[in-house]
Design a protein around this motif. Structure first.
Motif, PDB file in Angstrom:
ATOM      1  N   HIS A  81       0.864  -1.169   0.000  1.00 46.36           N
ATOM      2  CA  HIS A  81       0.000   0.000   0.000  1.00 46.36           C
ATOM      3  C   HIS A  81       0.901   1.218   0.000  1.00 46.36           C
ATOM      4  N   PRO A  82       0.666   2.169  -0.893  1.00 48.89           N
ATOM      5  CA  PRO A  82       1.584   3.315  -1.012  1.00 48.89           C
ATOM      6  C   PRO A  82       1.705   4.135   0.271  1.00 48.89           C
ATOM      7  N   LEU A  83       0.692   4.112   1.120  1.00 48.81           N
ATOM      8  CA  LEU A  83       0.740   4.907   2.356  1.00 48.81           C
ATOM      9  C   LEU A  83       1.523   4.209   3.461  1.00 48.81           C
ATOM     10  N   LEU A  84       1.989   2.992   3.207  1.00 49.38           N
ATOM     11  CA  LEU A  84       2.838   2.285   4.169  1.00 49.38           C
ATOM     12  C   LEU A  84       4.311   2.394   3.806  1.00 49.38           C
ATOM     13  N   GLU A  85       4.602   3.006   2.678  1.00 51.38           N
ATOM     14  CA  GLU A  85       5.966   3.017   2.159  1.00 51.38           C
ATOM     15  C   GLU A  85       6.855   4.002   2.924  1.00 51.38           C
ATOM     16  N   TYR A  86       7.937   3.488   3.486  1.00 53.20           N
ATOM     17  CA  TYR A  86       8.937   4.334   4.139  1.00 53.20           C
ATOM     18  C   TYR A  86      10.011   4.690   3.117  1.00 53.20           C
ATOM     19  N   ARG A  87      10.369   5.971   3.057  1.00 48.57           N
ATOM     20  CA  ARG A  87      11.432   6.430   2.175  1.00 48.57           C
ATOM     21  C   ARG A  87      12.177   7.568   2.854  1.00 48.57           C
ATOM     22  N   PRO A  88      13.377   7.875   2.424  1.00 46.93           N
ATOM     23  CA  PRO A  88      14.142   8.958   3.057  1.00 46.93           C
ATOM     24  C   PRO A  88      13.355  10.266   3.058  1.00 46.93           C
ATOM     25  N   GLU A  89      13.368  10.933   4.207  1.00 46.21           N
ATOM     26  CA  GLU A  89      12.577  12.154   4.357  1.00 46.21           C
ATOM     27  C   GLU A  89      13.352  13.358   3.811  1.00 46.21           C
ATOM     28  N   TYR A 183       5.729  14.599  -1.097  1.00 50.68           N
ATOM     29  CA  TYR A 183       6.207  14.596   0.295  1.00 50.68           C
ATOM     30  C   TYR A 183       6.568  13.174   0.702  1.00 50.68           C
ATOM     31  N   ASP A 184       7.599  13.063   1.523  1.00 52.17           N
ATOM     32  CA  ASP A 184       8.055  11.755   1.986  1.00 52.17           C
ATOM     33  C   ASP A 184       7.491  11.391   3.357  1.00 52.17           C
ATOM     34  N   ALA A 185       6.967  12.361   4.080  1.00 49.45           N
ATOM     35  CA  ALA A 185       6.368  12.116   5.395  1.00 49.45           C
ATOM     36  C   ALA A 185       5.412  13.250   5.711  1.00 49.45           C
ATOM     37  N   VAL A 186       4.397  12.939   6.506  1.00 51.70           N
ATOM     38  CA  VAL A 186       3.392  13.930   6.906  1.00 51.70           C
ATOM     39  C   VAL A 186       3.203  13.846   8.416  1.00 51.70           C
ATOM     40  N   TYR A 187       3.206  15.006   9.074  1.00 49.85           N
ATOM     41  CA  TYR A 187       3.040  15.071  10.526  1.00 49.85           C
ATOM     42  C   TYR A 187       1.890  16.012  10.877  1.00 49.85           C
ATOM     43  N   LEU A 188       1.183  15.675  11.933  1.00 50.66           N
ATOM     44  CA  LEU A 188       0.116  16.532  12.466  1.00 50.66           C
ATOM     45  C   LEU A 188       0.645  17.298  13.670  1.00 50.66           C
ATOM     46  N   VAL A 189       0.354  18.594  13.731  1.00 40.41           N
ATOM     47  CA  VAL A 189       0.703  19.421  14.888  1.00 40.41           C
ATOM     48  C   VAL A 189      -0.590  20.047  15.392  1.00 40.41           C
ATOM     49  N   TYR A 190      -1.003  19.675  16.597  1.00 45.78           N
ATOM     50  CA  TYR A 190      -2.280  20.157  17.128  1.00 45.78           C
ATOM     51  C   TYR A 190      -2.286  20.046  18.654  1.00 45.78           C
ATOM     52  N   ASN A 191      -3.310  20.582  19.267  1.00 45.25           N
ATOM     53  CA  ASN A 191      -3.502  20.484  20.712  1.00 45.25           C
ATOM     54  C   ASN A 191      -4.484  19.363  21.016  1.00 45.25           C
ATOM     55  N   GLU A 192      -4.019  18.357  21.735  1.00 43.98           N
ATOM     56  CA  GLU A 192      -4.895  17.266  22.136  1.00 43.98           C
ATOM     57  C   GLU A 192      -5.695  17.685  23.362  1.00 43.98           C
ATOM     58  N   PHE A 193      -7.000  17.515  23.301  1.00 43.95           N
ATOM     59  CA  PHE A 193      -7.885  17.940  24.381  1.00 43.95           C
ATOM     60  C   PHE A 193      -7.779  16.983  25.563  1.00 43.95           C
ATOM     61  N   LYS A 194      -7.454  17.536  26.719  1.00 39.14           N
ATOM     62  CA  LYS A 194      -7.420  16.755  27.955  1.00 39.14           C
ATOM     63  C   LYS A 194      -8.581  17.129  28.866  1.00 39.14           C
ATOM     64  N   LYS A 200      -2.730  19.315  25.453  1.00 37.11           N
ATOM     65  CA  LYS A 200      -1.369  18.850  25.240  1.00 37.11           C
ATOM     66  C   LYS A 200      -0.979  19.060  23.776  1.00 37.11           C
ATOM     67  N   THR A 201       0.063  19.861  23.559  1.00 35.79           N
ATOM     68  CA  THR A 201       0.552  20.075  22.202  1.00 35.79           C
ATOM     69  C   THR A 201       1.229  18.808  21.694  1.00 35.79           C
ATOM     70  N   THR A 202       0.769  18.317  20.555  1.00 38.01           N
ATOM     71  CA  THR A 202       1.182  17.001  20.061  1.00 38.01           C
ATOM     72  C   THR A 202       1.690  17.099  18.626  1.00 38.01           C
ATOM     73  N   VAL A 203       2.778  16.369  18.339  1.00 29.83           N
ATOM     74  CA  VAL A 203       3.288  16.215  16.977  1.00 29.83           C
ATOM     75  C   VAL A 203       3.246  14.722  16.654  1.00 29.83           C
ATOM     76  N   ASP A 204       2.313  14.329  15.789  1.00 35.10           N
ATOM     77  CA  ASP A 204       2.109  12.912  15.459  1.00 35.10           C
ATOM     78  C   ASP A 204       2.471  12.641  14.011  1.00 35.10           C
ATOM     79  N   GLN A 205       3.107  11.512  13.784  1.00 36.76           N
ATOM     80  CA  GLN A 205       3.372  11.087  12.403  1.00 36.76           C
ATOM     81  C   GLN A 205       2.097  10.513  11.810  1.00 36.76           C
ATOM     82  N   LEU A 206       1.687  11.050  10.687  1.00 38.59           N
ATOM     83  CA  LEU A 206       0.486  10.565  10.002  1.00 38.59           C
ATOM     84  C   LEU A 206       0.844   9.624   8.863  1.00 38.59           C
ATOM     85  N   LEU A 207       1.805  10.018   8.046  1.00 38.53           N
ATOM     86  CA  LEU A 207       2.262   9.193   6.923  1.00 38.53           C
ATOM     87  C   LEU A 207       3.780   9.202   6.866  1.00 38.53           C
TER      88      LEU A 207
END
Length: 318
Positions: A81-89, A183-194, A200-207
């Motif tokens: 699946h193309p969204l599982l492919e790891y490649r140099p960022e 793009y070789d990688a995609v990250y989310l930057v947002y505030n997680e509601f507690k 909590k400010t969060t940086v999550d890898q999406l792709l």
């Protein structure tokens, strides 16, 4: 001596501000209740979808490694699946989610600072790569534009009538650009509601879709791996692994973006309610101090006038 007219005018002004902050607090509280209900209902589903997808993907990766088989994209039984492919960022996309308005304490500033920190690390750190941004929310867009960052796409007004269809607009842009290699990688930057007072400010890898995380504690990690291995052994893929991924991956993408948007929306209302509550209480304290200063100045003026009258009367007697 303080000017009584100026103090009265200041008290009137602060009281008007207090009415506004109190009304904004009530509105934010009402919106927070609805937003909180939505995110609390979606979060378990989103987390379970992520857990299942990561478990299936990890199981297939391990199988491919064990067999030392090259993944064939035309073989339906192979992991592909193309969204599982790891490649140099070399080029990375950050999806930055902030509010459209202010008056919410450090809510927007925390996300902006985290984004700026990630951008500087990408430019000069070990993970050196070109960084571009997708902005959702006016505050994040304006912050990045002022600093000369590359905003590849902006999605204005997304929080108005927020639903899954609006989240899919963001998903379509991200997926299409990741699949074509922009793009070789995609990250989310947002505030997680507690809670209403905590985000909590969060940086999550999406792709690409990340592998399952492991605990730092060795014993917990071993227990987790044992349970995970037992779980993976029970998976039966019908009709085949590739078909399962083709169904799970788009679902995961839509739900992940939608969840982050709901987290941001609930966090914004919570931060705004907390900030307006603090502003209302501060206005009350300011009014109390100004009233005390006004009464003291008024009493001093009255005392001065009395002393002048008494002095004049004594002068007439002489």
């Amino acid at each position: 001596m303080p000017n009584l007219k100026a103090i009265r005018k200041r008290i009137t002004s602060v009281k008007a501000t207090q009415k506004i902050t109190r009304a904004m607090k009530m509105v934010a509280g009402a919106r927070l209740n609805r937003a909180q209900q939505r995110i609390l209902a979606l979060r378990p589903y989103a987390l379970k979808t992520q857990e299942v997808l990561q478990s299936v993907a990890d199981s297939m990766r391990e199988h491919a490694e064990d067999e030392a088989a090259k993944v064939d994209p035309h073989d339906p039984d192979e992991l592909f699946h193309p969204l599982l492919e790891y490649r140099p960022e070399k080029k990375v996309l950050y999806v930055v989610m902030t509010g459209d308005r202010g008056l919410c304490g450090g809510f927007n500033a925390n996300v902006n600072k985290a984004t700026d920190r990630e951008r500087k690390e990408r430019e000069s750190g070990e993970r050196a790569a070109e960084a571009e941004f997708v902005t959702i929310g006016r505050k994040g867009r304006e912050y990045l534009q002022r600093r000369g960052a590359t905003v590849a796409q902006d999605f204005p007004g997304l929080y108005d009538g927020l639903n899954l269809e609006k989240a899919r607009q963001v998903t379509h842009f991200i997926v299409s650009n990741f699949e074509n290699g922009t793009y070789d990688a995609v990250y989310l930057v947002y505030n997680e509601f507690k809670s209403a007072i905590s985000q909590k400010t969060t940086v999550d890898q999406l792709l690409p879709i990340p592998k399952s995380s492991e605990k730092a504690d060795k014993n917990d990690k071993n227990d987790k791996n044992d349970k995970s291995d037992a779980l993976k052994a029970e998976f039966l893929y019908e009709p085949n692994p590739r078909a399962l991924l083709e169904r799970l991956v788009p679902m995961y993408m839509d739900i992940s973006i939608y969840r982050a948007l709901l987290e941001t929306q609930a966090g914004f209302f919570g931060a705004q309610m907390t900030a307006m509550d603090a502003a209302t209480r501060n206005a009350k304290d300011v009014i109390a101090r100004l009233s005390l200063a006004y009464n003291r100045a008024r009493q001093a003026a009255i005392t001065t006038e009395l002393m002048e009258i008494i002095g004049g009367a004594e002068a007439l007697k002489e």
